[in-house]
Design a protein around this motif. Sequence first.
Motif, PDB file in Angstrom:
ATOM      1  N   ALA A 170     -35.374 -10.658  11.923  1.00  0.00           N
ATOM      2  CA  ALA A 170     -34.200  -9.934  12.431  1.00  0.00           C
ATOM      3  C   ALA A 170     -33.367 -10.816  13.358  1.00  0.00           C
ATOM      4  N   ALA A 171     -34.042 -11.746  14.061  1.00  0.00           N
ATOM      5  CA  ALA A 171     -33.353 -12.625  15.003  1.00  0.00           C
ATOM      6  C   ALA A 171     -32.513 -13.694  14.312  1.00  0.00           C
ATOM      7  N   GLU A 172     -32.585 -13.748  12.989  1.00  0.00           N
ATOM      8  CA  GLU A 172     -31.698 -14.653  12.263  1.00  0.00           C
ATOM      9  C   GLU A 172     -30.243 -14.198  12.353  1.00  0.00           C
ATOM     10  N   SER A 173     -30.039 -12.899  12.614  1.00  0.00           N
ATOM     11  CA  SER A 173     -28.674 -12.376  12.705  1.00  0.00           C
ATOM     12  C   SER A 173     -28.346 -11.772  14.072  1.00  0.00           C
ATOM     13  N   ASP A 174     -29.365 -11.405  14.853  1.00  0.00           N
ATOM     14  CA  ASP A 174     -29.147 -10.822  16.177  1.00  0.00           C
ATOM     15  C   ASP A 174     -29.871 -11.644  17.242  1.00  0.00           C
ATOM     16  N   CYS A 187     -31.380  -2.603  28.591  1.00  0.00           N
ATOM     17  CA  CYS A 187     -30.291  -2.547  27.611  1.00  0.00           C
ATOM     18  C   CYS A 187     -29.592  -1.192  27.663  1.00  0.00           C
ATOM     19  N   ALA A 188     -30.347  -0.119  27.898  1.00  0.00           N
ATOM     20  CA  ALA A 188     -29.741   1.213  28.024  1.00  0.00           C
ATOM     21  C   ALA A 188     -28.750   1.236  29.184  1.00  0.00           C
ATOM     22  N   LYS A 189     -29.157   0.668  30.310  1.00  0.00           N
ATOM     23  CA  LYS A 189     -28.268   0.625  31.478  1.00  0.00           C
ATOM     24  C   LYS A 189     -27.037  -0.239  31.215  1.00  0.00           C
ATOM     25  N   ALA A 190     -27.227  -1.305  30.442  1.00  0.00           N
ATOM     26  CA  ALA A 190     -26.136  -2.239  30.160  1.00  0.00           C
ATOM     27  C   ALA A 190     -25.236  -1.788  29.016  1.00  0.00           C
ATOM     28  N   GLY A 191     -25.671  -0.780  28.242  1.00  0.00           N
ATOM     29  CA  GLY A 191     -24.906  -0.353  27.081  1.00  0.00           C
ATOM     30  C   GLY A 191     -25.004  -1.322  25.922  1.00  0.00           C
ATOM     31  N   ILE A 192     -26.144  -1.980  25.803  1.00  0.00           N
ATOM     32  CA  ILE A 192     -26.382  -2.965  24.741  1.00  0.00           C
ATOM     33  C   ILE A 192     -27.345  -2.372  23.705  1.00  0.00           C
ATOM     34  N   LYS A 193     -27.006  -2.478  22.435  1.00  0.00           N
ATOM     35  CA  LYS A 193     -27.883  -1.972  21.380  1.00  0.00           C
ATOM     36  C   LYS A 193     -29.161  -2.799  21.339  1.00  0.00           C
ATOM     37  N   CYS A 194     -30.251  -2.129  21.027  1.00  0.00           N
ATOM     38  CA  CYS A 194     -31.548  -2.793  21.106  1.00  0.00           C
ATOM     39  C   CYS A 194     -32.461  -2.309  19.983  1.00  0.00           C
ATOM     40  N   ASP A 195     -32.977  -3.237  19.191  1.00  0.00           N
ATOM     41  CA  ASP A 195     -33.984  -2.950  18.177  1.00  0.00           C
ATOM     42  C   ASP A 195     -35.318  -3.522  18.650  1.00  0.00           C
ATOM     43  N   SER A 209     -29.228  -9.256  32.080  1.00  0.00           N
ATOM     44  CA  SER A 209     -28.034  -9.620  32.850  1.00  0.00           C
ATOM     45  C   SER A 209     -27.324 -10.800  32.195  1.00  0.00           C
ATOM     46  N   LYS A 210     -28.086 -11.786  31.758  1.00  0.00           N
ATOM     47  CA  LYS A 210     -27.480 -12.946  31.082  1.00  0.00           C
ATOM     48  C   LYS A 210     -26.934 -12.551  29.720  1.00  0.00           C
ATOM     49  N   ILE A 211     -27.619 -11.652  29.033  1.00  0.00           N
ATOM     50  CA  ILE A 211     -27.129 -11.167  27.741  1.00  0.00           C
ATOM     51  C   ILE A 211     -25.766 -10.500  27.916  1.00  0.00           C
ATOM     52  N   LYS A 212     -25.630  -9.699  28.962  1.00  0.00           N
ATOM     53  CA  LYS A 212     -24.331  -9.089  29.257  1.00  0.00           C
ATOM     54  C   LYS A 212     -23.299 -10.171  29.560  1.00  0.00           C
ATOM     55  N   GLU A 213     -23.684 -11.157  30.346  1.00  0.00           N
ATOM     56  CA  GLU A 213     -22.771 -12.236  30.726  1.00  0.00           C
ATOM     57  C   GLU A 213     -22.286 -13.022  29.506  1.00  0.00           C
ATOM     58  N   LEU A 214     -23.150 -13.146  28.510  1.00  0.00           N
ATOM     59  CA  LEU A 214     -22.797 -13.871  27.287  1.00  0.00           C
ATOM     60  C   LEU A 214     -21.972 -13.019  26.317  1.00  0.00           C
ATOM     61  N   GLY A 215     -21.790 -11.739  26.629  1.00  0.00           N
ATOM     62  CA  GLY A 215     -20.993 -10.864  25.776  1.00  0.00           C
ATOM     63  C   GLY A 215     -21.700 -10.406  24.523  1.00  0.00           C
ATOM     64  N   ILE A 216     -23.020 -10.439  24.526  1.00  0.00           N
ATOM     65  CA  ILE A 216     -23.822 -10.015  23.372  1.00  0.00           C
ATOM     66  C   ILE A 216     -23.939  -8.494  23.379  1.00  0.00           C
ATOM     67  N   ASN A 217     -23.747  -7.861  22.217  1.00  0.00           N
ATOM     68  CA  ASN A 217     -23.785  -6.386  22.180  1.00  0.00           C
ATOM     69  C   ASN A 217     -24.979  -5.806  21.437  1.00  0.00           C
ATOM     70  N   LYS A 218     -25.851  -6.681  20.890  1.00  0.00           N
ATOM     71  CA  LYS A 218     -27.062  -6.185  20.238  1.00  0.00           C
ATOM     72  C   LYS A 218     -28.160  -7.231  20.317  1.00  0.00           C
ATOM     73  N   VAL A 219     -29.401  -6.770  20.582  1.00  0.00           N
ATOM     74  CA  VAL A 219     -30.534  -7.683  20.658  1.00  0.00           C
ATOM     75  C   VAL A 219     -31.713  -7.121  19.881  1.00  0.00           C
ATOM     76  N   VAL A 220     -32.678  -8.000  19.601  1.00  0.00           N
ATOM     77  CA  VAL A 220     -33.945  -7.587  19.012  1.00  0.00           C
ATOM     78  C   VAL A 220     -35.078  -8.102  19.893  1.00  0.00           C
ATOM     79  N   ASP A 255     -24.510 -21.074  26.246  1.00  0.00           N
ATOM     80  CA  ASP A 255     -24.580 -21.083  24.785  1.00  0.00           C
ATOM     81  C   ASP A 255     -25.418 -19.885  24.329  1.00  0.00           C
ATOM     82  N   VAL A 256     -24.958 -19.223  23.271  1.00  0.00           N
ATOM     83  CA  VAL A 256     -25.697 -18.068  22.747  1.00  0.00           C
ATOM     84  C   VAL A 256     -26.804 -18.600  21.838  1.00  0.00           C
TER      85      VAL A 256
END
Length: 372
Positions: free
Chosen positions: A179-183, A132-140, A106-117, A17-18
């Motif tokens: 910010a985590a209300e949306s990401d 996140c840089a290695k995974a190609g995931i946007k990060c704030d 790794s779990k964030i990638k597994e869940l298909g999430i493309n941006k985190v805070v 679950d996300v």
Amino acid sequence: MGKLICRSCNKEYSLNDVIWRCKCGGLLDIEFESTFPIEEIKKRPPTLWRYREAIPIDNDRNIISFNEGFTPLIPLDFDHKKVLIKLDYLFPSGSFKDRGATVLVSKIKELGINKVVEDSSGNAGSAIACYCAKAGIKCDVFVPDYNPSGKIMQIEALGAKLHRIPGTRDDTALAALKAAESDYYASHYWNPLFFHGTKTFAFEVTEQLGWKVPDSIILPVGSGSLLLGVFIGFNELLKAGIIDRIPKLVGIQAENCAPLAKAFNENLNKVPIIDKKETIALGISINKPVRGEQILDAVRRSEGGFITVSEIEIIGSLKWILQRGFYIEPTSAATVAGINKYLEGSTPDEVIVSTFTGHGLKEAGKIIKILE
């Protein structure tokens, strides 16, 4: 494969679950059955992922790793008493926080999430940005605007979007929560997946001691991401029958910001509001730890305790350890000061393990000023 459980209402969620916080607002823990096929583990590369059956990631293809972990455990002489030091400042981003980041991302990638805070005083932000840089995931990453420039430069250089927040560390956390209300919140204290990376510290120490448990573990404590992970790890080893007891966990806090030590010493169940003062041990300068009650419970169940150290003691310890070739940040020097205090009441044959958690290059400017 395990599940998420709310500490407040006991509601259960799937690990897929996300979600990083219960719908009731409560903190989540992970219930996970770890196994330790020792003979297989011995054949694997010396990384923290050698304990694959104890890490809650479904598919190996989702693992984001730099082959990190299995850091050296070396003896260091403290006035004729040997203490085993885990060199966790040698991780790719320069701190132990990579343990949590590799598993969480790794779990964030597994869940298909493309941006985190994430919010951080520096090291956690650097670690999450790195993976996140290695995974190609946007990060704030949200940081206090008084943060050391070295850590801020590292976060920005790794491609994360940096948000400098005026005010206190609490103000930074509140901005990240908004910010985590949306990401998705890749928090090193709200998100329980982080602890299932830091728990590998316990696995490594146990293996490096010949699958035996030390008597005491001395750790710096702010938000408690390392101590809680270590407690989880040793409990999993105990449940699996690898060890027969939990080592005593001793938390180190700066006198200028020691809410957990105050709660423990006054036998309180809640972490009190304190009058926080500035400390050079920025990494443990947390006056309202989100998982404070959980940290206190872990220390009490291990029959451990807390030690506080003054700014003078931290500075003296930093100078002492630098002269021995360890270029560590002031937060790690607080641990050195705590070790010296702990040894005053230790037994001659006690097996003591501690760690240097952050690299000095992250706070080179501050270290130069201290040495002037």
